[in-house]
Scaffold this motif. Sequence first.
Motif, mmCIF file in Angstrom:
data_model
loop_
_atom_site.group_PDB
_atom_site.id
_atom_site.type_symbol
_atom_site.label_atom_id
_atom_site.label_comp_id
_atom_site.label_asym_id
_atom_site.label_seq_id
_atom_site.Cartn_x
_atom_site.Cartn_y
_atom_site.Cartn_z
ATOM 1 N N TYR A 251 46.635 41.991 36.098
ATOM 2 C CA TYR A 251 47.436 42.287 37.281
ATOM 3 C C TYR A 251 48.693 41.440 37.338
ATOM 4 C CZ TYR A 251 43.297 44.726 38.946
ATOM 5 O OH TYR A 251 42.239 45.589 39.064
ATOM 6 N N THR A 254 51.750 43.035 38.618
ATOM 7 C CA THR A 254 51.770 43.662 39.933
ATOM 8 C C THR A 254 51.266 42.729 41.028
ATOM 9 O OG1 THR A 254 49.657 44.635 39.305
ATOM 10 C CG2 THR A 254 51.572 46.065 39.235
ATOM 11 N N GLU B 231 42.157 43.041 22.625
ATOM 12 C CA GLU B 231 42.388 42.383 23.902
ATOM 13 C C GLU B 231 43.235 43.300 24.790
ATOM 14 O OE1 GLU B 231 41.154 39.438 24.882
ATOM 15 O OE2 GLU B 231 42.198 39.794 26.775
ATOM 16 N N LEU B 240 54.189 47.590 27.111
ATOM 17 C CA LEU B 240 55.258 47.399 28.088
ATOM 18 C C LEU B 240 56.527 46.841 27.442
ATOM 19 C CD1 LEU B 240 53.161 46.002 31.052
ATOM 20 C CD2 LEU B 240 53.952 48.333 30.695
ATOM 21 N N PRO B 253 42.667 48.330 35.528
ATOM 22 C CA PRO B 253 43.514 47.370 36.229
ATOM 23 C C PRO B 253 44.993 47.442 35.828
ATOM 24 C CG PRO B 253 41.509 46.304 35.487
ATOM 25 C CD PRO B 253 41.510 47.674 34.894
ATOM 26 N N SER B 254 45.299 48.021 34.672
ATOM 27 C CA SER B 254 46.690 48.063 34.227
ATOM 28 C C SER B 254 47.415 49.324 34.675
ATOM 29 C CB SER B 254 46.752 47.990 32.708
ATOM 30 O OG SER B 254 46.079 46.862 32.251
ATOM 31 N N GLU B 256 48.422 50.522 37.499
ATOM 32 C CA GLU B 256 49.545 50.382 38.416
ATOM 33 C C GLU B 256 50.760 49.784 37.717
ATOM 34 O OE1 GLU B 256 48.477 48.266 41.970
ATOM 35 O OE2 GLU B 256 50.554 48.435 42.678
ATOM 36 N N THR B 257 50.505 48.802 36.856
ATOM 37 C CA THR B 257 51.597 48.185 36.110
ATOM 38 C C THR B 257 52.348 49.241 35.313
ATOM 39 O OG1 THR B 257 50.116 46.323 35.831
ATOM 40 C CG2 THR B 257 52.120 46.307 34.538
ATOM 41 N N ASN B 260 54.428 51.585 37.422
ATOM 42 C CA ASN B 260 55.649 50.993 37.973
ATOM 43 C C ASN B 260 56.698 50.711 36.912
ATOM 44 O OD1 ASN B 260 54.489 50.995 40.437
ATOM 45 N ND2 ASN B 260 53.852 48.848 40.393
ATOM 46 N N ALA B 307 38.769 53.419 45.594
ATOM 47 C CA ALA B 307 39.487 52.165 45.821
ATOM 48 C C ALA B 307 39.758 51.430 44.518
ATOM 49 C CB ALA B 307 38.680 51.279 46.762
ATOM 50 N N LEU B 308 38.784 51.421 43.636
ATOM 51 C CA LEU B 308 38.886 50.547 42.479
ATOM 52 C C LEU B 308 39.492 51.254 41.279
ATOM 53 C CD1 LEU B 308 38.022 47.700 42.489
ATOM 54 C CD2 LEU B 308 35.906 48.336 41.378
ATOM 55 N N ASN B 362 31.037 41.857 27.617
ATOM 56 C CA ASN B 362 31.990 40.940 28.255
ATOM 57 C C ASN B 362 33.446 41.360 28.129
ATOM 58 O OD1 ASN B 362 32.604 40.385 25.620
ATOM 59 N ND2 ASN B 362 31.951 38.250 25.653
ATOM 60 N N GLU B 365 37.072 45.121 31.231
ATOM 61 C CA GLU B 365 37.653 44.604 32.474
ATOM 62 C C GLU B 365 37.392 45.524 33.648
ATOM 63 O OE1 GLU B 365 41.534 43.089 32.610
ATOM 64 O OE2 GLU B 365 41.469 42.358 30.558
ATOM 65 N N ARG B 368 33.816 45.131 34.758
ATOM 66 C CA ARG B 368 33.545 43.823 35.331
ATOM 67 C C ARG B 368 33.801 43.853 36.839
ATOM 68 N NH1 ARG B 368 36.058 38.333 33.015
ATOM 69 N NH2 ARG B 368 37.982 39.355 33.565
ATOM 70 N N GLU B 369 34.845 44.561 37.235
ATOM 71 C CA GLU B 369 35.109 44.693 38.671
ATOM 72 C C GLU B 369 34.061 45.579 39.333
ATOM 73 O OE1 GLU B 369 39.111 45.967 39.261
ATOM 74 O OE2 GLU B 369 39.957 44.099 38.519
ATOM 75 N N GLN B 372 30.842 43.834 40.011
ATOM 76 C CA GLN B 372 30.860 42.915 41.146
ATOM 77 C C GLN B 372 30.774 43.662 42.470
ATOM 78 O OE1 GLN B 372 33.496 39.401 40.677
ATOM 79 N NE2 GLN B 372 34.104 40.406 38.795
ATOM 80 N N VAL B 373 31.376 44.868 42.509
ATOM 81 C CA VAL B 373 31.260 45.669 43.720
ATOM 82 C C VAL B 373 29.817 46.149 43.890
ATOM 83 C CG1 VAL B 373 32.049 47.744 44.885
ATOM 84 C CG2 VAL B 373 33.663 46.350 43.623
#
Lengths: 291, 511
Positions: A251, A254, B231, B240, B253-254, B256-257, B260, B307-308, B362, B365, B368-369, B372-373
Amino acid sequence: MTEATQNPTASRFQRFRKSRFAKFEFVAGVTLTCVLTLLVVFSGVLFPGGGSEVNLLARLSEPFQSWENPLGTDPLGRDILARIVHGGRISLTVGLLSALGSVVLGTVIGLYAGYYRGILDSFVMRFADVQLALPFILLAITVIAIVGPGIDRIIILMIVSQWVQYARLVRGSVLSLREREFVQAAVSYGLPNWKIIFSHILPNAMGPLIILLTLNVANNILLESSLTFLGLGADPQTPSWGGMLSEGRSYIQTAWWITVFPGIAIMLTVLGLNLLGDWLRDELDPLSKTR
Amino acid sequence: MKNRPNLIAKGALRSALLATCFALAAPAVAQDTTLNVAQRQDPQNLDPIDTFRLSWGSIGSNVFDGLVFRGEDLELQPGLATGWEFLDDETRIRFTLREGVEFHNGEPFNAEAVKYTFDRLLGEEGEKGPQRSNYTSIGEVVVVDEFTVDFMMERPDPVLITKLAGYGAMIVPPMYIQEVGEEAFDMQPVGTGPFRVVEYTPTVGVTLEKFDNYWNGEAQVDEVNIRFISEDATRMAELLSGGVDIALNIPTPSVETIQNHPDVDLVAVDGPTVVLTRFNTANGITADPRVRQAISMAVDRVTIVEALLGGLASPISSAQGAKSFGNDPELEAYPFDPEAAKALLAEAGVVPGTEITLDMPNNDETFREVAQVISAFLGQVGLNVNIRTHERGVYFNDIIENGKTGEIFYYGWGGWTFDFDNTAYILYHTGERFNPYVSDEKLDELLDAQRQTYDRDVREGALQEVARYAHEQALDLPLYNTATIYGVNTSVEGFVPAPDDRARYMNVTLD
């Protein structure tokens, strides 16, 4: 040692400068360390939730926008400040326990090896050489691949790989101390060995030991962060500084606050401990007494 | 290893020669165009029969062809075979082969090559790899004439035609393999596809070069350079910064990046990959179906997806997506109902505060989120979840295979055939490699029965029955079907996202 040959005026000036700086080091080091320790000790009172309440509706809130989440929230909507404070528990626990564990183990072995010499000494010291040559991260990755990740294992691993430096340091001091007159005198009085070791040798070897200890704590906090960053340390949901850095990586373009704040926390802690260590070094070195 | 310096030297020599040619002959001619691609995994072996990884699909689909072709629209079309018909009560399938096709080494494509391919796959060599088991329904391939072959079926295989369009069924050159040997073929394979392999360096990448005599048109770029960057953050950074033109396996997780970023587009398409948490149905509290149902009711999948995962996934009620054959749109997932979950847990005698373990690899990514939720949701019904992470290889080959998981464990699977058979068999059939716990006569029977017939309705009924039964027993908690997401530089034109990760670069052009 070189001070005797130096110009006394310059030396006085240097000492003056040094004392001013030493004072700054002391104040800054103590303040940083105390504030962090207090925060960590009272983390349960300050943030009773433990920083692990998920709130997907408030995910990735920006920092400095609300009192509720002053440093923003992470991708799961958890409060960054609460996580940093709770994460400090892990970092400081690992840093302190591993350093204390290695100092105790290393000192005992160092005292024994230095005082009695003999086969044990050469064996322990050769073993220490081998141990020093093993890269820690490699060792950690291998061991954790076998026994599984966990904070307790990280601490044990750190002790296992770091007692060596203490043992070598202590052994070195003991080797010179045991030839000194006051020790020889104690021997001639017929004092038992353990008494000589603990009341005459150990106190005189303490200075460098304490300095190494403070630096070691700081170092181990960094090490724990790197291991957790690699996914080898704490459970992903336990807040820890390294884990937060790792989670925030994707992140960073962002939502910079996920990584920047735990990064600052690590930096301040390590800085505080290093300043304290520097100050202690000057204080405990008999040749650089400023008074 | 031994011939690597040699290859590098050859490569260097070639580029030096090329450079000289350009310098001397035509300074005005456009430079060689190279498409740079990054993907997460190294397939570790380029031989089609030695791998089952999606990471092979995004390389192999550019190098090889099958008798049948299935492109980005998932429709089955003629490939190296121009047509096929079922004979003798569906026990024999006759393929008419395409004429005038040649392999990268100049060897002709004909019935012998087809026979050799399947003899090799079903024989000794195929036994060493994971692909053989998908094709054991074929008894023998018989050469009728130079451009006709008959597949003599051992038993019916309703998914065979689809399976001939990928992976183990890719046609390989007999003379080349006999000449260079199996091991050399793993590293430097030859096919009939639009690109040929120039060099494969394990863990680093693979370089492909346009094949001029391709039977079905011409690739638009001269070279494709595929790099393995495991990775996620590094792969994103390369994308990018313009270091690669196309990146596969974009982590959520990437997203949105990328959205944008002015120079990179996000391209998403519904994929075959489903993510679920499976239960240890043999030991611990999850051996009780009520506990499994309670856990299923305690997790709010819709919120996780919305959401996630930024909507780039859809909630599922069985271990398959909406495109999958065997998906029952009527089957409803357990509703999100924490109160009912608590009641069920109490009924099963599980006291609040019980500790359970969730195992996962592991390096994921996104999950992993999600994990946790899930842990937070389960915390609300009184289950304290410890999340244990493992190195990916260890996770699949030891923790799952040997049944060492905790109560809940992650599983992601992308059956590229879009047929529930593939996933369901692995998940529920007794004794399958990645199924350490489930052993149920009814499931075994249903799964075996639907493999015996070409009747689509019968098969669909059986597969839906499997899904329903797994749902009733709550053998797993199906979470979501992920979109296949690509990050593509705006200078790239003509890239059609492949839902099954079998990206093809033939029609891609660079600005």
